[in-house]
Design an enzyme around this catalytic site. Sequence first.
Site, PDB file in Angstrom:
ATOM      1  N   LYS A   7       2.226  -0.246  -7.399  1.00 12.68           N
ATOM      2  CA  LYS A   7       2.958   0.866  -8.007  1.00 12.68           C
ATOM      3  C   LYS A   7       3.210   0.601  -9.488  1.00 12.68           C
ATOM      4  CE  LYS A   7       7.462   3.151  -7.518  1.00 12.68           C
ATOM      5  NZ  LYS A   7       8.433   2.296  -8.195  1.00 12.68           N
ATOM      6  N   HIS A  50       8.444   1.711   9.778  1.00 17.64           N
ATOM      7  CA  HIS A  50       7.788   2.579   8.800  1.00 17.64           C
ATOM      8  C   HIS A  50       8.227   4.012   9.033  1.00 17.64           C
ATOM      9  CE1 HIS A  50       4.695   4.693   6.519  1.00 17.64           C
ATOM     10  NE2 HIS A  50       4.504   3.562   5.885  1.00 17.64           N
TER      11      HIS A  50
END
EC number: 4.1.1.31
Length: 989
Positions: free
Chosen positions: A630, A175
């Site tokens: 999204k 990440h």
Amino acid sequence: MESFRQIKNNNVDLISNNDPLDKNRLLIEDLWESVLREECPDDQAERLIQLKELSYSKQIDGNSSKTFKNEIVDIVNSMDLAESIAAARAFSLYFQLVNILEQRVEEDRYIQSFTNKDVQKSPDNLDPFAPALARQNAPVTFRELFYRLRKLNVPPGKLEELLQEMDIRLVFTAHPTEIVRHTIRHKQTRVANLLKKIQIEQFLTKDEKISLKTQLKEEVRLWWRTDELHQFKPSVLDEVDYSLHYFQQVLFNAMPQLRGRITEALTENYPDVQLPPESFCNFGSWVGSDRDGNPSVTPDITWRTACYQRQLMLDRYIVATSNLRDQLSVSMQWSQVSSSLLESLETDRVKFPEIYEARATRYRSEPYRLKLSYILEKLRLTQERNNLLADSGWKFDFEGEIDNKNIDKVENLYYKSVNEFTYDLELIKNSLISTDLTCDSVNNLLTQVHIFGFSLASLDIRQESTRHSDAIQELTNYLDLSVQYDQMSEEEKIKWLIDELNTKRPLIPSDVNWTKTTEETFSVFKMVKRLQQEFGSRICHSYVISMSHSASDLLEVLLLAKEMGLLDQDSQKSKLLVVPLFETVEDLQRAPEVMEKLFKLDFYKSLLPKVGESFKPLQELMLGYSDSNKDSGFVSSNWEIHRAQIALQNLSSRNNILLRLFHGRGGSVGRGGGPAYQAILAQPSGTLKGRIKITEQGEVLASKYSLPELALYNLETVTTAVIQNSLVNSRLDATPEWNQLMSRLAETSRSHYRKLVHENPDLLNFFQEVTPIEEISKLQISSRPARRKKGAKDLSSLRAIPWVFGWTQSRFLLPSWFGVGTALSAELNSDPQQIELLRVLHQRWPFFRMLISKVEMTLSKVDLEVARYYVDTLGSKENKDSFDNIFEVISKEYNLTKSLILEITGKNKLLESDRDLKSSVSLRNKTIIPLGFLQVSLLRRLRDQTRQPPISEFLIDKDESRRAYSRSELLRGALLTINGIAAGMRNTG
């Protein structure tokens, strides 16, 4: 101005002397202020302390007041660049100290819950799980779970059947916000250990307390003087190193303890139930193998990652075996030894004469020590070979190199598989048992070997679907087919692919110069074959296809696997498990249709691996939370995933196929994150059946796995949730009325979300200007690009992580809640009585309760006053009107959503029923505000200079004309604020 201590005295809701978290926050306050006063100039230290105290004293109900905002802005704008960077560092340090403290308190609470023998009792006429359901953040331990299952009269046979089939897989990913230097990570661990010692103050003398606090302050002072940032863009192997830290330092030792806890709890409540296999919970990794959109992940990188993982495990096994040799001092003069062990010693003597000569005299009457000496030598030889493989690369002619280096002994004497190592350890264990001895260290090591093997974690390959279709298109162009592949219909593609899969002749010529992209696509499959030959199939056997749209996407991968020798046509066995990843709402809706086409193909079904006692075929399917959110917003994404699971499970059952669902959850709510226990309980009844696979994002690894008891807590939480969902959640199935209501909510919220995000032509400019997204993409924080396509500026090319990250930094957190209020309002406008049904759903349906809980938590972190400042300061003048309109839409939706969430939950304020979470969020919301204003100040300066590039790299600060500074200094300051806000929010992208 009020200090933290004054607020403590005046606001009992904020802090309590009886709460260990509140009590130790005062320690952190004193520590932080003391370090600043010693490390910063006096006026600077006082200004930073003033900023924090302002934060405490002037915030109203989760949103900063305008008066307070102006006070903070005045202080921030008066700072020069050096002071701004010091402020960013100071607040980042503060939040990291608070995070460590909260982790320590969570760890202590888990220890107390485990050691407490008094399981919370439930009246016989009530649901034994009701207390856990009422306490949204109170997962149950093994002891509580098995007690309650017994009260529900769950038959031992039913529980045992589930435990024997249980398969929990946690997959670590990289990440971009969690690339922390080893140096800083080690300091955090030392601070946590010192806090742990200080927290047992009742056992300390006065001098010991003073000494520990002095050590703690000196450790933090050293931390302050340490550069917290990498000076270079992290490589993939840096990210591998980061993720493996948790295995090496915590998980290796935690897994035997997890088994011990489930053993103890079963013995108390179900003494006749057989224990689950040691590997009921195991691990995977995408770090070093996820190549979707990351050109840095090459076949060589994946190969080196596998070698690195094996090196780590061999290191740990060597240490553990050496410790065992010290411990097992059993002498043949005082104890019998099994004949099998003695026979193995004779075999080893012939193979390792040097070891025998060196150790036989010392250990002539200590057979276990002699055996462990042989084991140590085999491990060292295996390590020697592994180093050679890492240096040579996956394409190397290993036999020739080994002969040339004259170390052919490695070929004969190293452990060729983990099974050989296991066999040697089992000899020792069984010999001890035969003489009425047990050794926990041997049992623990065997548990570790069963779970980690030599591989540590399975590497999942992930690649985007068009990479395979493009490669096959190039291949068919070369072969000059009568109909080109991209001109075929889906049905024609399936027929052609199946025909080629059934054909034994090779399809791919060996002497063609393919394009670089196609050659790399082919090389991945070749490398996987070599990996499996050297490491065994366990190291790499799953191939995840992102953006899966059709059945041909899976068959294309199988065809490439067949061409590279990963598919045996004679036995109809595949060495790769092909895993479709359905990410968008449209693909989630289409997933059952896609899989039905494949399940109708006998050839495809025959390639699925057969598992368990039933020997049924297993299909793994991955569900994407990030892109669907999204694409369509929070409610629509979660509901479509929920529906897809039910449809896919029903389809699999009809075809007599076992299903393992792989949940691609992020750390933030906008990417499927949130408490794992509630999320697993919210899965549809009948979809788990003891099997689940979940991504553990890099951003949450520290909060879950940095401390041993925290790691155990997370592992136990996931396991108990899987068992509970699989055995008792059928009583909580949704009714048709509930499903219809959720479908309406999902559709309305999706429409409102898309109207803003996808249909408003100004939204993309708004996002790019009023969030730090462009700076995030330029910073040296990840090996992976922020966008899928280089140079693209459209929303579709932007990855979900930076999308959520940008909104979080600017305190909107929009992807996690926008559209919820409009959907709920539309339902109530059509029928005001629906509020009662919504309240029933919140009380009785885990899925709906999970949705509302996540939205409530996210809303509590939103600060529209801070967000407004981002818009006013960073938005361009020419876009002011359109940006004001967008902000007004967001603000209206926030207020509507908040009011309806409170109405459904029956609360007066957000989080009021969860005191610990409310206290933590309140503290963070207050203290994080100066960081936001600092970030805006730095971004404004950087962007002002970017619009009017100077002649030199050094820029004159119009607020600081006496010195020049560089763009790199501004970027450094921006990165520090980004990291600080990420630490303060505790979930980022």
